[in-house]
Design an enzyme around this catalytic site. Structure first.
Site, PDB file in Angstrom:
ATOM      1  N   HIS A  82       0.849  -1.205   0.000  1.00 30.92           N
ATOM      2  CA  HIS A  82       0.000   0.000   0.000  1.00 30.92           C
ATOM      3  C   HIS A  82       0.878   1.245   0.000  1.00 30.92           C
ATOM      4  O   HIS A  82       1.923   1.276   0.643  1.00 30.92           O
ATOM      5  CB  HIS A  82      -0.897   0.009   1.244  1.00 30.92           C
ATOM      6  N   ARG A 168     -12.696  13.116   4.678  1.00 34.84           N
ATOM      7  CA  ARG A 168     -11.376  13.778   4.776  1.00 34.84           C
ATOM      8  C   ARG A 168     -11.031  14.450   3.463  1.00 34.84           C
ATOM      9  O   ARG A 168     -10.511  15.561   3.428  1.00 34.84           O
ATOM     10  CB  ARG A 168     -10.296  12.740   5.117  1.00 34.84           C
ATOM     11  N   SER A 183      -6.341   4.877   8.516  1.00 30.27           N
ATOM     12  CA  SER A 183      -7.046   4.513   7.284  1.00 30.27           C
ATOM     13  C   SER A 183      -6.367   3.307   6.617  1.00 30.27           C
ATOM     14  O   SER A 183      -7.019   2.307   6.286  1.00 30.27           O
ATOM     15  CB  SER A 183      -7.033   5.726   6.339  1.00 30.27           C
TER      16      SER A 183
HETATM   17  N1  URA Z   1      -4.181   5.631   1.460  1.00 26.87           N
HETATM   18  C1  URA Z   1      -5.200   5.294   2.270  1.00 26.87           C
HETATM   19  O1  URA Z   1      -5.754   4.204   2.171  1.00 26.87           O
HETATM   20  N2  URA Z   1      -5.588   6.171   3.195  1.00 26.87           N
HETATM   21  C2  URA Z   1      -5.010   7.377   3.350  1.00 26.87           C
HETATM   22  O2  URA Z   1      -5.413   8.112   4.211  1.00 26.87           O
HETATM   23  C3  URA Z   1      -3.954   7.734   2.485  1.00 26.87           C
HETATM   24  C4  URA Z   1      -3.545   6.840   1.549  1.00 26.87           C
END
Ligand code: URA
Length: 434
Positions: A82, A168, A183
């Site tokens: 990620h 957000r 998140s």
């Molecule tokens: N990727 C996510 O899943 N959440 C974030 O807040 C930023 C990047």
């Protein structure tokens, strides 16, 4: 508990208890706290930050807002990757297939465009027919059969993140390390993973502008993972200029295809290979990281990642031919060239400005209800360090209608800095945490 009291205490810099955080997340997810109060809370967190305890409590509450995806029936090591968000960052769609081709199972729970940054789900949805809303059962089946599957958070999986993410984005509260960590980790921990590779972006186009902030975010996420017995590593990588040359959803799918065929931009290829190698290594497919690097490179050369991505597109309902025939992807009807005002070297291309311009053309969202235009974006004809002459094309803007076009042009023109001296080359991979 009263929401207004919790907002006030956070605004004043107090630490909230795990029960209070859980109550906020649960009540908001159930629709019992209105957006305006949650927005105020998020803004308070943005300014006051959260302690590690608070972030841990937020992650747990966000995971518990939905179901956990049990992958014990799928054989093989499960490793995800990620990014904290970048411009032109399509590495998930290159590293994921390469790792899967090496035998890692890659169950990816991805996000959408956020602020000026792009999102993997939006990129994939530019492929005609592609479904990111697989049921958990379908997700497991694609993972088992293909080794690589991508879905988003949903009503079932990490629903709190879905609501908070969109809020957000619309309230200028994205750039909070605590909220980013909560998140990302709530999505990643909702899935039964063995390993996780994080790409923490730093620089003009990243949410973290300074390396010290990026390091802190990386450490926070690696610590959360380790507490849950998840092997995790974070790379801190440069995001001052956009990654690769394509910015915008369908344009990025085209660049993914070229990169998986070995003809991609150097920066994108380098970071994607390193991420794939770390996924392979964390999945214990090889004994050493160097062996994992060799394997990732060989799979790229042999086009195995390319074949894997095609297989995955077909398994998720999309047309895999888009990787060979770009006319099958949405293409914008108009383009506009930005040319260099003088001769010299490209000294900087401000990734945030390019990302904002691209979002303004329709590649991102202004409000949480907006849909994205898959065809629009920016294609860079030059990267930092290139020599240009006056009048040379710096980039092409691909657009569908002229709404927001002039502002996008102004931003993109401002994003380029042309200098008489050649800039020093910068490192792409700056640090490893974990
Ligand atoms: N990727 C996510 O899943 N959440 C974030 O807040 C930023 C990047």
């Amino acid at each position: 508990m009263r929401t207004v009291d919790l907002i006030q205490r956070k605004r004043n810099g107090e630490e909230l208890s795990p029960e209070e955080i859980r109550w906020l997340v649960e009540s908001y997810t159930r629709g019992e706290i209105p957006d305006y109060q949650m927005s105020a809370f998020l803004m308070a967190v943005y300014f006051q930050n959260m302690t590690d305890h608070e972030v841990g409590a937020m992650v747990d509450a966000m995971i518990d807002s939905g179901e956990r995806i049990d992958l014990s029936s799928v054989s093989g090591p499960k490793v995800d990757k990620h990014s904290t968000g970048g411009v032109g960052d399509k590495t998930s769609l290159i590293a994921g297939p390469l790792a899967a081709a090496a035998g890692v199972k890659v169950p990816m729970l991805s996000g959408r465009a956020l602020g000026h940054t792009g999102g993997t789900l939006d990129k994939l949805e530019s492929i005609p027919g592609f479904r990111t809303n697989l049921s958990i059962e379908e997700f497991r089946e694609v993972l088992d059969k293909v080794g690589f599957a991508v879905i988003g958070q949903s009503e079932k999986v990490a629903p709190a993140d879905g609501k908070l993410y969109a809020l957000r984005d619309a309230t200028a509260t994205v750039e909070s390390p605590a909220l980013i960590a909560a998140s990302i980790m709530s999505k990643k921990l909702a899935v039964g993973l063995d390993g996780l590779v994080l790409d923490v972006k730093v620089g003009a186009g990243a949410f973290m502008k300074r390396q010290v902030e990026a390091r802190r975010l990386a450490q926070m996420m690696v610590t959360i993972a380790r507490r849950k017995d998840l092997r995790a590593q974070a790379l801190i990588t440069d995001m001052n200029q956009p990654l690769g040359r394509a910015i915008g959803n369908a344009l990025e799918i085209m660049e993914v295809s070229q990169t998986l065929l070995g003809a991609g931009p150097e920066d994108l290829t380098q970071i994607s290979l390193e991420l794939a190698a770390r996924m392979i290594f964390l999945g214990r497919i090889t004994e050493t990281l160097d062996e994992a690097r060799d394997l990732a490179t060989r799979l790229l050369v042999e086009r195995m990642g390319y074949m894997k991505f095609k297989e995955m597109i077909a398994a998720q309902g999309g047309n895999p031919q888009v990787l060979d025939r770009f006319e099958l992807l949405p293409n914008a009807p108009y383009s506009y060239e930005i040319v260099s005002p003088r001769s010299g070297y490209v000294a900087a291309i401000d990734a945030e400005e390019i990302g904002r311009a691209s979002a303004m053309l329709g590649a991102g969202r202004n409000t949480k209800e907006d849909t994205v235009d898959p065809a629009v974006g920016v294609f860079l004809e030059v990267k930092v360090g290139a020599r240009v002459e006056e009048g040379n094309v710096l980039c092409r803007i691909h657009y569908t209608n002229s709404e927001g076009l002039q502002e996008a042009i102004d931003r993109i023109e401002d994003a380029f800095r042309i200098s008489t001296s050649e800039p020093e080359p910068r490192d792409l991979i700056l640090e490893v945490v974990g």
